[in-house]
Design a protein around this motif. Structure first.
Motif, short mmCIF file in Angstrom:
data_model
loop_
_atom_site.label_atom_id
_atom_site.label_comp_id
_atom_site.label_asym_id
_atom_site.label_seq_id
_atom_site.Cartn_x
_atom_site.Cartn_y
_atom_site.Cartn_z
N ASN A 236 10.84 73.35 8.54
CA ASN A 236 10.84 72.57 9.76
C ASN A 236 10.55 73.80 10.88
N TYR A 237 9.53 74.18 10.99
CA TYR A 237 9.25 75.44 11.99
C TYR A 237 9.57 75.08 13.37
N ALA A 238 9.23 73.87 13.66
CA ALA A 238 9.64 73.25 15.24
C ALA A 238 10.90 73.62 15.46
N LYS A 239 11.84 73.57 14.63
CA LYS A 239 13.34 73.88 15.25
C LYS A 239 13.58 75.39 15.53
N PRO B 295 7.84 84.15 10.47
CA PRO B 295 6.84 83.47 9.60
C PRO B 295 6.78 82.28 9.21
N ASP B 296 5.67 81.64 9.05
CA ASP B 296 5.39 80.23 8.67
C ASP B 296 5.28 80.34 7.03
N LEU B 297 5.93 79.52 6.30
CA LEU B 297 5.90 79.48 4.91
C LEU B 297 4.56 79.20 4.28
N GLN B 298 3.84 78.58 4.96
CA GLN B 298 2.32 78.46 4.18
C GLN B 298 1.53 79.89 4.27
N THR B 299 1.68 80.33 5.67
CA THR B 299 0.95 81.80 5.67
C THR B 299 1.43 82.45 4.67
#
Length: 594
Positions: free
Chosen positions: A27-30, A73-77
């Motif tokens: 939930n990166y937007a949080k 960090p973004d988990l996909q990256t």
């Protein structure tokens, strides 16, 4: 998780369903602009300091793991980058049970807490957070010797026996870590949770395998040093992600001790800085010590002591007969002969039978819903163990399908009934099913009666291994215990939301190079409305210092921060460290290390 996201990462794809249940969306937007600023501040400090004391080239390691200084960090990256190293990553909600954590490591998947520490815990938090897990663990994953140790530790740790006390301790640690990161929690609640944790810690009794292994994990993976006693380097993630302790740990008052098997005698407190640290010369030494300890564990030793540990755990465990048959369930009883050797084992409640970690068809926990018990040992007057009997030897004692037979074990246990089915694996007999069966001890005590149905008799001279959890976890549908206590989800008031907007605005000015004319008024608003805030002021100072366009404003902010540092001892080091990094730009450090 029904909508399981594997991030197109092979290691994450392999995760079985009993581990997938812990995964939550990142939930990166949080993440708020303040969260992003906290990440950036810690990473700049790490770059500045760890280049001299970290074992692995820190910046290079971060880049290989898909991490940057600028953004959480973004988990996909991360997964895209970690896949090249044979690893993956998932996000979870705070602390997860140690056995599950270990098993993720065995699957070569990093477990990352989705939350990030609050600004008032920027130097250190006892709660797992994304700074600790990604900026601490991920950079060193690129070192092959280290990541082999990490995954091997996971495979050993996943088998470690628990005590019931370990679950109490896990709950107490999880509760305290959640309270410490929650907003506006009364001090008495935190004090009460600390007191509860201290009480449980002080009354653990004999430490379990998992408790001892957790110590080895703590003093290596989390707080390990490598090199010599006089010149150690940091590789432990707890130190790499703590901008306070990564500095203080190098001082002489923190004792440095060679890392050996004796390290298991040192317990630890997650709420305090460590009074001593352990130094290994090589990562191979970590594996050697782990091997030494693994040789003492139930999964390698088997026998009476190991079944006893399974009974003490009060949780599902697996006992392995010398024939290869695996019995999974909550162990409740065992029989012993005069020499203290096992004569039978017993589970209560849903149980299952497996071989080579695959459940035997028809022998799941629905079929064995009321438990399972069976003799252990050789038949009386027999040199050969029953599992090794040839077909001719079986015929000679009447063991063939649809034949009545009577067996007496060395222990005196007598089994008589109609042979229904003989199960074999790799030419060894693992299980014999009987109808119309009576099982009794030499004392005459009845263990099984014909009216109870089919009697499945496990075959094996010895119990050669006992380990935590099920043999075939997915078939057993092992829903690992998940705490009901969830991490707090913060709801921000209007004033805090406005502060977030200020941080967002400062970042936009820094990144775009436009809007510097707003800086004086932003400084004024922070001084009057948010006098407790210091990080946003460092970010404004950074812009003015690098641009050189507002020399008077730069001087005013610097004076204000220096005064604030003197007036607020709890912010002094944070402000001074921030000023140091502004004077010694990170871009310069990156160039130096590369």
């Amino acid at each position: 998780m029904s909508d399981f996201n594997d991030f197109n990462n092979p290691q994450v794809t392999k995760l079985p369903k009993h581990l997938r249940q812990f995964i939550v969306d990142q939930n990166y937007a949080k993440y708020t602009p303040v969260d992003q600023a906290v990440w950036r501040y810690v990473m700049r400090q790490n770059y500045s300091y760890l280049k001299d004391v970290a074992y692995y080239p820190y910046i290079k390691g971060l880049q290989r793991a898909g991490l940057s200084i600028e953004y959480i960090p973004d988990l996909q990256t991360m997964n895209n980058n970690l896949a090249k190293l044979g690893w993956g990553a998932v996000t979870v909600d705070g602390f997860i049970p140690p056995a599950a954590f270990m098993e993720y490591q065995a699957y070569r998947v990093l477990v990352i807490a989705a939350d990030i520490r609050q600004i008032n815990h920027i130097e250190y938090t006892p709660a797992p957070d994304i700074i600790h897990e990604s900026a601490g663990h991920a950079p060193i994953i690129a070192d092959a010797d280290y990541n082999n140790y990490l995954s091997y530790f996971g495979s050993i740790g996943a088998k470690a026996m628990f005590s019931a006390k370990d679950f109490e301790l896990y709950e107490a640690i999880r509760e305290l870590s959640i309270l410490k990161e929650a907003v506006e929690i009364p001090e008495f609640e935190i004090a009460r949770a600390e007191e509860r944790l201290q009480h449980i810690s002080a009354n653990m009794g004999e430490p379990s395998e998992m408790a001892l292994l957790s110590r080895l994990h703590w003093w290596t993976v989390e707080y390990g040093l490598i090199g010599t006693l006089s010149d150690p380097k940091i590789y432990g993630a707890g130190l790499l992600s703590s901008i306070g302790e990564s500095s203080s740990c190098m001082k002489e008052n923190v004792k440095k001790i060679p890392y050996t098997i004796d390290t298991i005698n040192y317990s630890y407190d997650i709420t305090k800085t460590q009074p001593q640290l352990f130094v290994t010369e090589t990562f191979q030494n970590l594996i050697d010590v782990l091997e030494q300890f693994a040789d003492t564990m139930s999964f390698r030793k088997g026998g009476t002591e190991s079944i006893n540990k399974a009974i003490d755990s009060k949780n599902a465990a697996t006992a392995v007969y010398s024939s290869g048959l695996q019995v999974t369930g909550v162990f409740s009883d065992m029989g012993l002969n005069g020499s203290g050797e096992l004569t039978f084992i017993k589970t209560s409640g849903p149980s299952a039978l497996s071989v080579a970690d695959k459940q035997l068809e028809g022998h799941g926990k629905q079929y064995h819903k009321d438990g399972f018990s069976s003799p252990v040992g050789k038949l009386k007057n027999s040199v050969t163990a029953l599992e090794n009997f040839s077909d001719e030897e079986l015929d000679a004692i009447g063991i063939k399908e649809n034949n009545l037979t009577e067996l007496t074990f060395e222990s005196g246990i007598n089994v008589s009934g109609l042979v229904k089915k003989i199960y074999k694996h790799n030419n060894q007999i693992i299980l014999i099913a009987f109808e119309e069966c009576t099982v009794k001890e030499s004392s005459g005590n009845i263990l099984f009666q014909p009216e109870w149905g089919t009697y499945d008799m496990a075959v094996g001279e010895k119990i050669v291994s006992v380990f935590n959890g099920a043999a075939d976890k997915d078939a057993y549908e092992e829903i690992t215990y998940i705490s009901e206590k969830q991490t707090e989800k913060v709801i921000y008031d209007e004033a805090t939301t406005q502060l977030h907007d200020i941080y967002k605005n400062i970042r936009q000015i820094r990144e775009s190079g436009n809007g510097e004319e707003q800086l004086p008024s932003l400084f004024g608003t922070i001084k009057t409305t948010y006098p407790q805030d210091w990080l946003s002021l460092l970010e404004i100072l950074e812009i003015t210092h690098y641009k050189g366009s507002h020399p008077e404003l730069e001087k005013e902010i610097r004076n204000y921060l220096e005064t604030k540092a003197l007036a607020e001892p709890h912010h002094q080091k944070l402000i001074n460290d921030g000023l140091h990094v502004i004077a010694n730009p990170v871009t310069q450090l990156i160039t130096e290390e590369d």
